[in-house]
Design an enzyme around this catalytic site. Structure first.
Site, short mmCIF file in Angstrom:
data_model
loop_
_atom_site.label_atom_id
_atom_site.label_comp_id
_atom_site.label_asym_id
_atom_site.label_seq_id
_atom_site.Cartn_x
_atom_site.Cartn_y
_atom_site.Cartn_z
N LYS A 89 63.44 55.86 4.17
CA LYS A 89 62.06 55.56 4.52
C LYS A 89 61.92 54.05 4.70
O LYS A 89 62.17 53.28 3.78
CB LYS A 89 61.11 56.05 3.43
N LYS B 71 62.18 58.54 8.03
CA LYS B 71 60.80 58.20 8.34
C LYS B 71 60.70 56.70 8.61
O LYS B 71 61.18 55.91 7.79
CB LYS B 71 59.90 58.58 7.15
#
Length: 327
Positions: free
Chosen positions: A198, A251
């Site tokens: 992320k 992400k």
């Protein structure tokens, strides 16, 4: 060599193109994010995300039924509590907004998979993903004390009926802590979908409107990854796999297709791509201005994630994409 080799031969007819298509996007690939808020009869559109709403639990249940009827197999729940504090009480309380929404959805649509975002930023007064040093205005989260909060949160979410725990705070050791907590609580069969790679991305802006989770000071660069780094993503997924992750997430997705590909090549676990709020809002804005064909660009984007190696796609386009695919 031309003229013997003519690749256009296999593009000459729609059915022939279908037969040789290398990647196929289906509704089974999609996961739809939902934002739960306290109250009743609430459907408040997010200003920066046209078509996305903050929903009270009764409205969440209505959405869940619609999602299931469209053939989408799963939702992921985020919560906006009535009150926030430094202990992120709303995240782990048995009557927290996500816990209440999870139970309601599972009672109404038992076959719909409910994934819960296991993070603390929506629930802390300062908007960071864990405990901070007293007086620290840099946003540097205290890692190890935060693991205990995440552990409590995951167990509470599992008790409420969650099918999958998805920790997103990028704390070192968070998968191990959550796995231990779930196992100790008798939830050995609950899988963990780790936000393994992320990034500290500018694409998250509209989400912070939706989840009301913008940091009050500092930023999240001391725990989320540097967008310049790729090799580090492989280190992160390796650690999460060793700690017991069952699935992995990258992400954002659009500017990180190379990372999705590298993660998929490095593991046999299912890989999810999060088509995040900024990516969604850019397409919606362009479509509303008539600059792009929304259906074609959305389906092309989602298919691109599949081509890059994603097995699952979390996307705010999920309902529209399902209608287009079904239609």
């Amino acid at each position: 060599m031309f003229p013997i080799q003519r690749p256009r031969r296999l593009r000459s007819h729609p059915q022939l193109r279908r037969m040789v298509q290398e990647n196929v996007l289906t509704t089974s690939d999609l996961i739809y994010p939902l934002f739960a808020v306290p109250g009743e009869g609430i459907a408040q559109e997010v200003r920066s995300m046209p078509g996305v709403y903050q929903l009270s639990v009764d409205k969440i249940v209505e959405e869940a039924k619609e999602v299931y009827d469209l053939g989408i197999p799963a939702i992921i729940l985020f919560g906006i509590p009535a009150d926030k504090d430094d202990d992120a009480t709303g995240a782990w309380h048995d009557h927290g907004i996500v816990q209440v929404a999870t139970t309601a959805v599972k009672e109404a649509v038992p076959d719909l998979i409910v994934i819960v975002d296991t993070c603390l930023c929506e629930y802390t007064a300062h908007g960071h993903c864990g405990y901070l040093e007293v007086g620290d205005l840099t946003g540097r989260v205290l890692n190890d004390p935060t693991l205990e909060l995440l552990k409590k949160t995951a167990v509470s979410q599992a008790k409420s009926g969650a099918d999958i725990i998805a920790p997103s705070g990028m704390m070192d050791g968070f998968v191990q802590a959550i796995r231990a907590g779930l196992d100790e609580g008798g939830f050995q069969d609950i899988p963990i979908l780790s936000y393994a790679a992320k990034y500290a991305s500018s694409y998250y802006g509209p989400f912070r409107d939706a989840a009301e989770s913008a940091p009050q000071f500092g930023d999240r660069r001391t725990y989320q990854m540097d967008p310049a780094n790729g090799q580090e993503a492989l280190k992160e997924i390796e650690l999460d796999i060793a700690e017991g992750a069952d699935m992995l997430m990258v992400k954002p997705a659009l500017a990180y297709m190379d990372i999705i590909w590298r993660v998929k090549q490095a593991t046999n676990l299912p890989v999810a791509a999060y088509n995040v709020s900024g990516e969604y809002s850019m397409i919606k804005a362009a479509a509303l201005n008539g600059w792009v064909d929304e259906q074609r660009i959305v389906l092309e984007t989602l298919l691109g994630f599949k081509r890059s190696g994603a097995d699952l796609i979390l996307t705010y386009h999920a309902k529209d994409a399902a209608r287009w695919l079904n239609g």
